[in-house]
Design an enzyme around this catalytic site. Structure first.
Site, short mmCIF file in Angstrom:
data_model
loop_
_atom_site.label_atom_id
_atom_site.label_comp_id
_atom_site.label_asym_id
_atom_site.label_seq_id
_atom_site.Cartn_x
_atom_site.Cartn_y
_atom_site.Cartn_z
N SER A 1 0.10 11.11 1.01
CA SER A 1 -0.99 11.93 1.52
C SER A 1 -1.96 11.07 2.31
CB SER A 1 -1.71 12.57 0.32
OG SER A 1 -3.03 12.88 0.67
N ILE B 1 -5.49 11.22 0.93
CA ILE B 1 -5.78 10.29 -0.18
C ILE B 1 -5.75 8.85 0.34
CG2 ILE B 1 -4.94 9.39 -2.39
CD1 ILE B 1 -3.92 12.20 -3.02
N VAL C 1 -5.96 -2.82 0.41
CA VAL C 1 -6.26 -4.24 0.25
C VAL C 1 -4.98 -4.90 -0.27
CG1 VAL C 1 -8.74 -4.26 -0.10
CG2 VAL C 1 -7.26 -3.68 -2.00
N LYS D 1 1.34 -19.14 4.61
CA LYS D 1 0.56 -19.56 3.43
C LYS D 1 1.35 -20.61 2.65
CE LYS D 1 -1.10 -17.65 -0.96
NZ LYS D 1 -1.13 -16.47 -1.82
N GLU E 1 -3.67 -14.76 -7.99
CA GLU E 1 -2.48 -15.51 -7.56
C GLU E 1 -1.57 -14.63 -6.70
OE1 GLU E 1 -1.39 -18.64 -7.77
OE2 GLU E 1 -2.78 -19.61 -9.16
N THR F 1 -0.10 -11.65 -6.88
CA THR F 1 1.17 -11.31 -7.52
C THR F 1 1.56 -9.84 -7.47
OG1 THR F 1 -0.15 -11.37 -9.57
CG2 THR F 1 1.30 -13.24 -9.15
N ILE G 1 2.13 -7.62 -4.96
CA ILE G 1 3.22 -7.23 -4.06
C ILE G 1 4.53 -7.81 -4.60
CG2 ILE G 1 4.14 -7.41 -1.70
CD1 ILE G 1 1.23 -7.29 -0.70
C1 LIG Z 1 -8.97 -5.72 -4.92
C2 LIG Z 1 -7.48 -5.84 -4.75
C3 LIG Z 1 -6.95 -6.92 -4.06
C4 LIG Z 1 -5.57 -7.06 -3.95
N1 LIG Z 1 -5.05 -8.16 -3.32
C5 LIG Z 1 -3.72 -8.35 -3.34
C6 LIG Z 1 -3.14 -9.51 -2.76
O1 LIG Z 1 -3.82 -10.36 -2.18
N2 LIG Z 1 -1.82 -9.66 -2.83
C7 LIG Z 1 -1.01 -8.74 -3.44
O2 LIG Z 1 0.18 -8.96 -3.54
N3 LIG Z 1 -1.53 -7.59 -3.92
C8 LIG Z 1 -2.85 -7.39 -3.90
N4 LIG Z 1 -3.36 -6.23 -4.42
C9 LIG Z 1 -2.46 -5.17 -4.86
C10 LIG Z 1 -1.99 -4.37 -3.66
O3 LIG Z 1 -3.08 -3.85 -2.96
C11 LIG Z 1 -1.11 -3.22 -4.12
O4 LIG Z 1 -0.14 -3.71 -4.98
C12 LIG Z 1 -0.44 -2.57 -2.94
O5 LIG Z 1 -1.36 -2.18 -2.00
C13 LIG Z 1 0.40 -1.40 -3.35
O6 LIG Z 1 -0.37 -0.35 -3.78
P1 LIG Z 1 0.34 1.00 -4.24
O7 LIG Z 1 1.32 1.40 -3.22
O8 LIG Z 1 0.83 0.86 -5.62
O9 LIG Z 1 -0.87 2.03 -4.29
P2 LIG Z 1 -1.69 2.72 -3.05
O10 LIG Z 1 -1.83 1.83 -1.89
O11 LIG Z 1 -2.92 3.27 -3.67
O12 LIG Z 1 -0.75 3.90 -2.62
C14 LIG Z 1 -0.65 5.08 -3.36
C15 LIG Z 1 0.04 6.13 -2.52
O13 LIG Z 1 0.24 7.28 -3.29
C16 LIG Z 1 -0.20 8.40 -2.54
N5 LIG Z 1 -0.66 9.42 -3.47
C17 LIG Z 1 -1.48 9.27 -4.55
N6 LIG Z 1 -1.70 10.47 -5.14
C18 LIG Z 1 -0.99 11.38 -4.43
C19 LIG Z 1 -0.82 12.77 -4.52
N7 LIG Z 1 -1.41 13.51 -5.46
N8 LIG Z 1 -0.05 13.38 -3.61
C20 LIG Z 1 0.57 12.67 -2.64
N9 LIG Z 1 0.43 11.34 -2.48
C21 LIG Z 1 -0.35 10.71 -3.37
C22 LIG Z 1 -1.30 7.87 -1.64
O14 LIG Z 1 -1.47 8.69 -0.52
C23 LIG Z 1 -0.74 6.52 -1.28
O15 LIG Z 1 0.14 6.62 -0.19
C24 LIG Z 1 -4.73 -6.07 -4.51
C25 LIG Z 1 -5.27 -4.96 -5.16
C26 LIG Z 1 -6.63 -4.84 -5.30
C27 LIG Z 1 -7.20 -3.65 -6.01
#
Ligand SMILES: Cc1cc2nc3c(=O)[nH]c(=O)nc-3n(C[C@H](O)[C@H](O)[C@H](O)COP(=O)(O)OP(=O)(O)OC[C@H]3O[C@@H](n4cnc5c(N)ncnc54)[C@H](O)[C@@H]3O)c2cc1C
Length: 484
Positions: free
Chosen positions: A21, A24, A29, A60, A327, A329, A331
């Protein structure tokens, strides 16, 4: 990442549908990685130069830690090897002995990554580098724009048959008997049915938490930071081939250089500082002008779901758990979750052994990373703020206490099975945080003091020579993978 890897691994055997979405959005980050991402890109047969160019990425060699042990102190956790092992012993055992005799420099002089990083030098190991030269040992990761990487992989997955549906999931339908998820309903009224559901919904944990109620193991008593604010700023100098993390009174600040900007963030504990103060600390410590408004505070809790795989749902990414990004981790955990899923990919009968194996491996992996992160906090001499006083005195997991006890005795360390961080990572952070082994392995006494001196000196000179012929990181990027 999941859709890309599944389409690549299974081709037409699977019909992959991705629901996301834009309203959303993504967390957006997460820009710093560990070297394993190269294995992921290799699986996808992604061309490195093209990937770096399109994600405006940089290279890196490690992470520079500032003010962690005490204010004014700095050390680098470099990827890759330290020195050269001799016989059965790792190099750091000889180094410990040499150090006691006053024959050795700081450990950073014996690792090509650690020496090259602060000098701003970088080189991909040349394909014709002889295997016994440190140039062949350069191990590197990337710093990149995570949003651009996601976009890149979306094109990749769609190009290989993944179907993307834009929309918000508003309802999840389960089988009345088995509790397996049968379909999700979108706001538009459309229904998406499937056999296996991969929950990549981020902190919302829509299916694994919301529907299947997999419990959450809360580790905030060991990792008390629970909020972060991020802001990009202007780049004011050539990009460093390392991520910098500076300890602050109630947390720490990251600095991740990309080709076109620098990513920054302050990760902090809301118990010890207010959001406004945390924001002020971040904005006061930027290299250049902010390029956008800072994000709202992102809230999180350190920990993981009891079961990352439950019934026919597998949680990948933040939906499964989160350990603070110190660190880089998260990703990696996505990648290893995907690789594990591919290895244990179920048939329609969902043999429960697959779920159990997946969950046991994930538990192990998270716990080992958790301990490595806690090490940075508990082994500190800082006493200047409540956070650091708390960390110094907190009770740590027995597993970590055992690692520290062994190392503090005679520098011994054993990598536990397939845990992410290698001996060299643990050794650098233990030493960097001020844990000084009382002694060294007795077998290091086989080497006479004069042989030890020449061995340690020859390693140091070789590494210094190799670093001196490496180009600057900026030149390397300009020549091979400059963003357009
Ligand atoms: C402060 C911070 C710093 C970070 N720094 C690092 C870093 O340096 N290195 C690293 O490896 N990782 C880092 N991370 C982690 C990294 O950001 C995440 O692991 C990565 O972005 C993957 O996120 P995700 O896909 O799990 O979640 P999100 O990016 O939140 O994606 C969730 C997805 O689900 C969808 N979604 C949610 N609910 C619904 C719904 N009801 N209907 C349809 N779609 C929905 C959203 O639209 C979105 O596309 C960091 C995280 C944080 C919080």
């Amino acid at each position: 990442m999941t859709a890309a890897a599944l389409t690549k691994s299974f081709g037409k055997l699977l019909q992959v549908t991705l629901v996301e979405s834009e309203e959303i959005g993504i967390i957006g980050v997460g820009e710093s990685t560990v070297p394993h991402l190269r294995d992921f890109n290799r699986l996808l047969e992604i061309d490195e130069a093209d990937f770096v160019r399109r994600t405006k990425g940089t290279f890196k060699l490690g992470i520079q830690f500032r003010d962690w042990r005490r204010l004014g102190d700095s050390y680098v956790h470099g990827f890759g090897t330290i020195g050269r092992s001799l016989g059965l012993l790792d190099f750091h055992q000889y180094w410990l002995k040499a150090r006691k005799l006053g024959l050795a420099k700081d450990i950073g002089h014996y690792s090509i990554n650690t020496l090259a990083a602060p000098q701003g030098r970088f080189l991909v190991p040349p394909s014709d580098a002889p295997p016994n030269t440190p140039l062949a040992d350069i191990v590197y990761a990337y710093q990149f724009d995570a949003g651009l990487y996601a976009r890149y992989l979306r094109d990749y997955a769609e190009g290989r048959g993944a179907r993307r549906i834009e929309g918000k999931i508003v309802e999840v339908k389960q089988n009345g008997e088995s509790g397996f998820v049968e379909s999700v309903r979108l706001e538009s009224g459309a229904t998406v049915a499937g056999d296996l559901f991969i929950d990549c919904s981020g902190f919302r944990a829509l299916l694994i938490g919301g529907t299947l109620r997999s419990g959450f193991q809360d580790w905030t008593h060991w990792l008390p930071l629970d909020r972060a604010i991020a802001v990009p700023c202007e780049k004011v100098e050539p990009p460093t081939p390392y991520t910098r993390v500076t300890a602050r009174e109630a947390g720490w600040q990251w600095r991740i250089p990309l080709q076109h900007r620098t990513g920054n963030g302050h990760v902090y504990s809301s118990r010890f500082v207010s959001d406004d103060e945390a924001m002020a600390v971040l904005l006061k410590n930027l290299d250049g002008k902010p390029l956008a408004d800072a994000t709202k505070p992102i809230r999180f809790a350190a920990g993981k779901r009891d079961k990352l795989w439950h019934k026919n749902v597998v949680a990948i990414g933040l939906a499964g758990g989160f350990l603070e990004p110190l660190e880089s981790t998260a990703i990696f955990l996505i990648q290893s979750g995907i690789f594990r899923l591919v290895q244990l990919f179920p048939r329609r009968d969902f043999d429960p052994t697959l779920e159990q194996t997946y969950n046991a491996q994930a538990q192990f992996e998270y716990e080992r990373i958790r301990d490595f992160l806690i090490l940075h906090y508990c082994a500190t001499e800082r006493e200047d703020s409540e956070l650091w006083r708390y960390c110094r005195s907190m009770k740590i997991p027995d597993s970590l206490r055992e690692y520290i006890r062994l190392f503090a005795d005679a520098g011994r360390f054993f990598r536990n099975g397939t845990e992410l961080f290698a001996v060299t990572s643990w050794v650098q952070v233990m030493l960097g945080q001020g844990i000084r082994p009382r002694s060294y392995h007795p077998a290091a006494d086989w080497v006479t003091d004069s042989d030890l001196r020449s061995f340690v000196e020859s390693v140091e000179k070789l590494i210094a020579r190799c670093v001196s012929i490496m180009p600057s990181h900026e030149d390397f990027i300009a020549r091979h993978c400059a963003a357009v």
